[in-house]
Design a protein around this motif. Structure first.
Motif, PDB file in Angstrom:
ATOM      1  N   ASN A 117       0.827  -1.210   0.000  1.00 22.86           N
ATOM      2  CA  ASN A 117       0.000   0.000   0.000  1.00 22.86           C
ATOM      3  C   ASN A 117       0.861   1.260   0.000  1.00 22.86           C
ATOM      4  OD1 ASN A 117      -2.752  -1.184   0.239  1.00 22.86           O
ATOM      5  ND2 ASN A 117      -1.960  -1.984   2.152  1.00 22.86           N
ATOM      6  N   LEU A 118       1.939   1.241   0.765  1.00 24.18           N
ATOM      7  CA  LEU A 118       2.835   2.392   0.793  1.00 24.18           C
ATOM      8  C   LEU A 118       3.557   2.558  -0.541  1.00 24.18           C
ATOM      9  CD1 LEU A 118       4.341   1.967   4.374  1.00 24.18           C
ATOM     10  CD2 LEU A 118       2.841   3.800   3.597  1.00 24.18           C
ATOM     11  N   GLU A 119       3.967   1.452  -1.134  1.00 20.93           N
ATOM     12  CA  GLU A 119       4.686   1.511  -2.412  1.00 20.93           C
ATOM     13  C   GLU A 119       3.810   2.119  -3.503  1.00 20.93           C
ATOM     14  OE1 GLU A 119       7.447  -1.456  -5.118  1.00 20.93           O
ATOM     15  OE2 GLU A 119       5.738  -2.298  -4.034  1.00 20.93           O
ATOM     16  N   GLU A 120       2.555   1.726  -3.530  1.00 18.25           N
ATOM     17  CA  GLU A 120       1.641   2.275  -4.538  1.00 18.25           C
ATOM     18  C   GLU A 120       1.471   3.776  -4.359  1.00 18.25           C
ATOM     19  OE1 GLU A 120      -3.000   1.709  -6.078  1.00 18.25           O
ATOM     20  OE2 GLU A 120      -2.217   0.509  -4.402  1.00 18.25           O
ATOM     21  N   ALA A 121       1.340   4.221  -3.115  1.00 22.89           N
ATOM     22  CA  ALA A 121       1.176   5.654  -2.858  1.00 22.89           C
ATOM     23  C   ALA A 121       2.433   6.427  -3.238  1.00 22.89           C
ATOM     24  CB  ALA A 121       0.839   5.868  -1.382  1.00 22.89           C
ATOM     25  N   ILE A 122       3.616   5.880  -2.930  1.00 21.53           N
ATOM     26  CA  ILE A 122       4.875   6.549  -3.271  1.00 21.53           C
ATOM     27  C   ILE A 122       5.015   6.660  -4.786  1.00 21.53           C
ATOM     28  CG2 ILE A 122       7.384   6.343  -3.168  1.00 21.53           C
ATOM     29  CD1 ILE A 122       6.993   4.938  -0.441  1.00 21.53           C
ATOM     30  N   ASP A 123       4.650   5.608  -5.502  1.00 18.86           N
ATOM     31  CA  ASP A 123       4.699   5.649  -6.973  1.00 18.86           C
ATOM     32  C   ASP A 123       3.864   6.800  -7.517  1.00 18.86           C
ATOM     33  OD1 ASP A 123       6.458   3.699  -7.831  1.00 18.86           O
ATOM     34  OD2 ASP A 123       4.993   2.091  -7.597  1.00 18.86           O
ATOM     35  N   ARG A 124       2.679   6.934  -7.003  1.00 21.75           N
ATOM     36  CA  ARG A 124       1.764   7.969  -7.507  1.00 21.75           C
ATOM     37  C   ARG A 124       2.281   9.362  -7.176  1.00 21.75           C
ATOM     38  NH1 ARG A 124      -4.334   6.405  -6.031  1.00 21.75           N
ATOM     39  NH2 ARG A 124      -4.676   8.006  -7.622  1.00 21.75           N
ATOM     40  N   LEU A 125       2.920   9.509  -6.021  1.00 18.27           N
ATOM     41  CA  LEU A 125       3.447  10.819  -5.645  1.00 18.27           C
ATOM     42  C   LEU A 125       4.688  11.182  -6.459  1.00 18.27           C
ATOM     43  CD1 LEU A 125       3.059  10.637  -1.751  1.00 18.27           C
ATOM     44  CD2 LEU A 125       1.680  11.974  -3.357  1.00 18.27           C
ATOM     45  N   LEU A 126       5.491  10.196  -6.824  1.00 25.64           N
ATOM     46  CA  LEU A 126       6.724  10.478  -7.549  1.00 25.64           C
ATOM     47  C   LEU A 126       6.480  10.827  -9.005  1.00 25.64           C
ATOM     48  CD1 LEU A 126       9.129   7.732  -6.151  1.00 25.64           C
ATOM     49  CD2 LEU A 126       9.303  10.197  -5.781  1.00 25.64           C
ATOM     50  N   ILE A 127       5.468  10.246  -9.615  1.00 28.54           N
ATOM     51  CA  ILE A 127       5.247  10.456 -11.052  1.00 28.54           C
ATOM     52  C   ILE A 127       4.187  11.501 -11.331  1.00 28.54           C
ATOM     53  CG2 ILE A 127       5.916   8.086 -11.562  1.00 28.54           C
ATOM     54  CD1 ILE A 127       2.987   7.380 -11.918  1.00 28.54           C
ATOM     55  N   GLN A 128       3.707  12.180 -10.307  1.00 32.07           N
ATOM     56  CA  GLN A 128       2.647  13.163 -10.519  1.00 32.07           C
ATOM     57  C   GLN A 128       3.176  14.367 -11.285  1.00 32.07           C
ATOM     58  OE1 GLN A 128       1.350  15.403  -7.102  1.00 32.07           O
ATOM     59  NE2 GLN A 128       3.217  14.923  -5.971  1.00 32.07           N
ATOM     60  N   ASN A 129       2.308  14.977 -12.048  1.00 33.75           N
ATOM     61  CA  ASN A 129       2.595  16.249 -12.691  1.00 33.75           C
ATOM     62  C   ASN A 129       2.022  17.371 -11.841  1.00 33.75           C
ATOM     63  OD1 ASN A 129       3.846  15.085 -14.986  1.00 33.75           O
ATOM     64  ND2 ASN A 129       1.826  14.636 -15.854  1.00 33.75           N
ATOM     65  N   LEU A 130       2.610  18.538 -11.982  1.00 31.63           N
ATOM     66  CA  LEU A 130       2.172  19.654 -11.151  1.00 31.63           C
ATOM     67  C   LEU A 130       0.710  20.002 -11.393  1.00 31.63           C
ATOM     68  CD1 LEU A 130       5.303  21.993 -11.379  1.00 31.63           C
ATOM     69  CD2 LEU A 130       4.698  20.354  -9.598  1.00 31.63           C
ATOM     70  N   SER A 131       0.213  19.721 -12.608  1.00 30.77           N
ATOM     71  CA  SER A 131      -1.177  20.058 -12.934  1.00 30.77           C
ATOM     72  C   SER A 131      -2.158  18.946 -12.570  1.00 30.77           C
ATOM     73  CB  SER A 131      -1.297  20.379 -14.428  1.00 30.77           C
ATOM     74  OG  SER A 131      -0.874  19.265 -15.206  1.00 30.77           O
ATOM     75  N   ASP A 132      -1.631  17.783 -12.205  1.00 32.31           N
ATOM     76  CA  ASP A 132      -2.502  16.657 -11.868  1.00 32.31           C
ATOM     77  C   ASP A 132      -3.031  16.788 -10.442  1.00 32.31           C
ATOM     78  OD1 ASP A 132      -2.023  15.634 -14.329  1.00 32.31           O
ATOM     79  OD2 ASP A 132      -0.541  14.152 -13.671  1.00 32.31           O
ATOM     80  N   HIS A 133      -4.213  16.242 -10.253  1.00 29.31           N
ATOM     81  CA  HIS A 133      -4.817  16.196  -8.921  1.00 29.31           C
ATOM     82  C   HIS A 133      -5.001  14.717  -8.570  1.00 29.31           C
ATOM     83  CE1 HIS A 133      -5.553  20.533  -8.884  1.00 29.31           C
ATOM     84  NE2 HIS A 133      -5.956  20.400 -10.145  1.00 29.31           N
TER      85      HIS A 133
END
Length: 332
Positions: A117-133
């Motif tokens: 669960n933590l790994e999935e959340a970290i993945d999403r935070l690392l690859i986010q774009n500044l315009s993404d929500h």
């Protein structure tokens, strides 16, 4: 009546499940006097078991003080109810499974339920774009981290976190390697800006890991460690190409957007301040106090530098203009 009291004292539980026989003998031992027929040096009770690592001597699994799961040192006060609930399955009993088997089961639970669960959340935070929500439950991540620390998985969690981010940064470095020179400054700025934005989300939710393991045991700071990872795996690998491009762009105003130049130069300085010595003139244009303090004896040199700068700006199409012209409001 005295006989009944002696009989009731024959079996005493010392709250650690160490049953001691002979209440009269115990009282005599505590008072320093041996009963008749018994040597004062003779032990009357089995020694207490050694303190379990990561737990205080209080009756609850965590006690009123939160113990660092890896150092066994008292770190800070937390809710006894919360920590006891997190460790309910680890409460010792007389017929409990051997400790090494319990530890193996706890690690398996971490690998199956907590880290994915933590790994999935970290993945999403690392690859986010500044315009993404991105929809990420920070409270849920915070809860997983808190429970991992309570269950003595701090070292595992820190290793998995840094390994995950290192793997991501290696991919970023590979992508920048394929970037053409004319786009390297801009692409590096995007990578650095995105990474810094991710750290603003990752570091706060790992605050318990930082406080009770990284700071207390490693004597470091999580954000500094993660910044060092970017410096080692991304910035340092491209510094030899990036620095000449920055110096050239600085000598040709507006070849690169000023905001991009400022972001990259300040970012490099925040990663490793000693890099400013590679191009003092470049870094001093965006960061104060790079050069030593001005001295009166060098005033002619400073004036000569200003004249050269104005000449370079004029030659690149930035004339000072006609200073003798009146303002438009004064023409009438």
């Amino acid at each position: 009546m005295e006989a009944m009291e002696d009989d009731s004292a024959e079996l005493k539980d010392d709250h650690n499940h160490n049953y001691c026989g002979g209440g009269a003998k115990v009282r005599a031992e505590l008072s320093g006097q041996a009963p008749d027929g018994m040597s004062a040096a003779q032990p009357v009770c089995a020694p207490l078991p050694a303190k379990r690592q990561g737990q205080p001597w209080s009756g609850s699994p965590c006690g009123s003080k939160f113990m660092d799961s890896d150092t066994g040192s008292e770190s800070s006060e937390v809710s006894e109810t919360d920590c006891a609930a997190a460790n309910a399955e680890e409460k010792p009993s007389l017929d409990s499974t051997p400790k090494f088997l319990l530890n193996a089961m706890a690690v398996e639970d971490y690998r199956k339920n907590h880290w994915p669960n933590l790994e999935e959340a970290i993945d999403r935070l690392l690859i986010q774009n500044l315009s993404d929500h991105i929809s990420v439950s920070y409270a849920q991540i915070y809860g997983y981290v808190y429970k991992c620390v309570c269950q003595q998985h701090s070292e595992l969690l820190y290793g998995d976190l840094t390994s995950k981010i290192t793997a991501h940064l290696l991919q970023v470095a590979t992508q920048l390697q394929a970037s053409p020179p004319e786009n390297l400054i801009e692409n590096f700025n995007v990578a650095l800006t995105q990474y810094l934005a991710s750290l603003q989300c990752i570091v706060p939710v790992f605050i318990y890991l930082n406080k009770f393991y990284i700071e207390s045991k490693l004597n470091r700071d999580l954000k500094e460690d993660l910044m060092k990872l970017f410096a080692d795996h991304v910035a340092e690998k491209h510094l030899s190409k990036l620095m000449p491009l920055l110096i050239k762009a600085h000598s040709m105003p507006f070849q690169v957007q000023p905001s991009t130049m400022a972001s990259v130069v300040k970012g490099l300085y925040s990663l490793r301040p000693e890099w400013a010595q590679l191009a003092p003139a470049l870094f001093s244009s965006f960061i104060p106090q790079i050069h030593p303090p001005a001295v009166e004896s060098r005033l002619p040199d400073y004036a000569d530098h200003d004249r050269k700068l104005q000449m370079e700006l004029s030659m690149n199409g930035f004339p000072r203009g006609d200073q003798s012209r009146k303002r438009a409001s004064e023409d009438s």
